[in-house]
Enzyme design. Sequence first.
Site, PDB file in Angstrom:
ATOM      1  N   CYS A   1      34.744  38.633  62.557  1.00  0.00           N
ATOM      2  CA  CYS A   1      35.735  37.851  61.816  1.00  0.00           C
ATOM      3  C   CYS A   1      35.614  38.084  60.306  1.00  0.00           C
ATOM      4  CB  CYS A   1      35.582  36.364  62.077  1.00  0.00           C
ATOM      5  SG  CYS A   1      35.848  35.919  63.779  1.00  0.00           S
TER       6      CYS A   1
ATOM      7  N   CYS B   1      37.801  29.742  58.384  1.00  0.00           N
ATOM      8  CA  CYS B   1      37.081  31.002  58.564  1.00  0.00           C
ATOM      9  C   CYS B   1      35.949  31.225  57.588  1.00  0.00           C
ATOM     10  CB  CYS B   1      38.058  32.154  58.474  1.00  0.00           C
ATOM     11  SG  CYS B   1      39.188  32.143  59.849  1.00  0.00           S
TER      12      CYS B   1
END
Lengths: 380, 153
Positions: free
Chosen positions: B33, B102
Amino acid sequence: MAYFDYASSSPVDRRVVEAMLPYMTDHFGNPSSVHSFGFKAREAIEEAREKVLQLIGGNGDLVFTSGATEANNLALIGYAMRNSKKGRHILISSVEHMSVINPAKYLQKQGFEVEFIPVNGFGEVKLDFIEEKLREDTILVSVQHANSEIGTIQPLDAVSEILEKSDAVLHVDATASVGKIDVSKLNAELITISSNDIYGPKGVGALFIAENVRIQPLILGGGQEKGLRSGTENVPAIVGFGKAAEITSKEWKDDSERIKKLRDRIIENALKIEDSYLNGHPERRLPNNVNIRFSYIEGESIVLSLDMNGIQASTGSACSSKTLQPSHVLMACGLKHEEAHGSLLLTLGKYNTDEDVDKLLEVLPGIIERLRSMSPLYRR
Amino acid sequence: MYSDKVFEHFQNPRNVGKIEDADGVGTVGNPVCGDLMTIYIKVKDGRIEDIKFQTFGCAAAIATSSMATEMAKGKTIEEALQITRDAVAEALGGLPKQKMHCSNLAADALRRAIVDYFRKNGNFDKIKELGLERELEKMEKGEMDDHGEYCEA
């Protein structure tokens, strides 16, 4: 300031601005008007059209649009919708700009069968895939001239050769290549270019349409641009686009030669940093494109660190985008997510100097070292 | 996109590094990610005496790691557990929405470092008392945290 983000946006050439100015103040007529003010504007548009056609060496029509995105939409949707009776199979490369990929996905939803052409590790389309998948009902193949992110130039001559056996038309998005390499010999029925990539104004682009190729308009209205793109023409922008095309036709070779030397100096020195790799093709790449990935760190951090040093660049990393997905181009080239995250994209332009490159090369190693010193992935 | 405070912490991050003989180590995120952070803590008399971090990620990830460690330093374990992602973001003058999911994982990494501290000491009662069983379970399974809707990895 050392600006290395020309693929995102380029300054307008001052000669272009000068050419545009009278069309905002004095020659402001509507090109559809039947009087001398209208005639003057119409004349300017047709002159610009000729200049742009000359740049791409095309015999056919040229439709001015609001930019490359609209031109790509018009090419894909416009062609597919108009020619759906001939077939509903479309091939597009997997490294196209989203303004090609998303219209292709839209067509999928409309019942067209769209297949994505894979690329090799350098980002070049796999020719055997095209050969294998091409069928009688394939109506359109879309392969870009060069990739704006990794700089790879596609083997379009070979693609054209394969297509000779079929009735499919070739669409080439030349947005990234125009003004950098020769776009005058593209053997394609549909070609997209944009103005801002050749130091013209934003908000104007064009779709070249070869003779005997029919497309359906996406914007309906007063029937401007031969009925293919209604709406009063943005005359000053089109004039600017024409002027930019005229300048580009004369100057692109010299500019590219000089820029290529700057590019090579950046690549050579940046690759001296350990665990750094060049993305894209080492030789068949745009003269203004540098895309290097640095292991263990993330691209947005590199870009912001450079910006703090007065250097503007870009990245294919997820963290700089709205969706947080890494660049589909880098992923299509076979990179892992964590590799794609660490990419630095530098696109050069005609206003870059040796001093800009000196400045970049002076600060880059320190930035990479600093970010790696914080990274849990870097264990040296 | 980012507040001045985020830029400031990104440029001059506090508490960067690794504690070799850490009492607790917590890692969250995923390099897939683009965000991975590890927090190391030294605990003395129930307080976080020293704290350091290592982060692979964007400016927000580095800034949130820096801010979270600043906020936790010198606090008791119980106080440190009150530091949430929202509190870190607020202290930085806000973060873009997708970065909340995130890149702002530092508070989670800190919680895991605390769980690891109790685990190393065999103090599982405390883990239960503080409601940290889920973190322990995830850590033992080697699960990375969910980044939310913005990251599919």
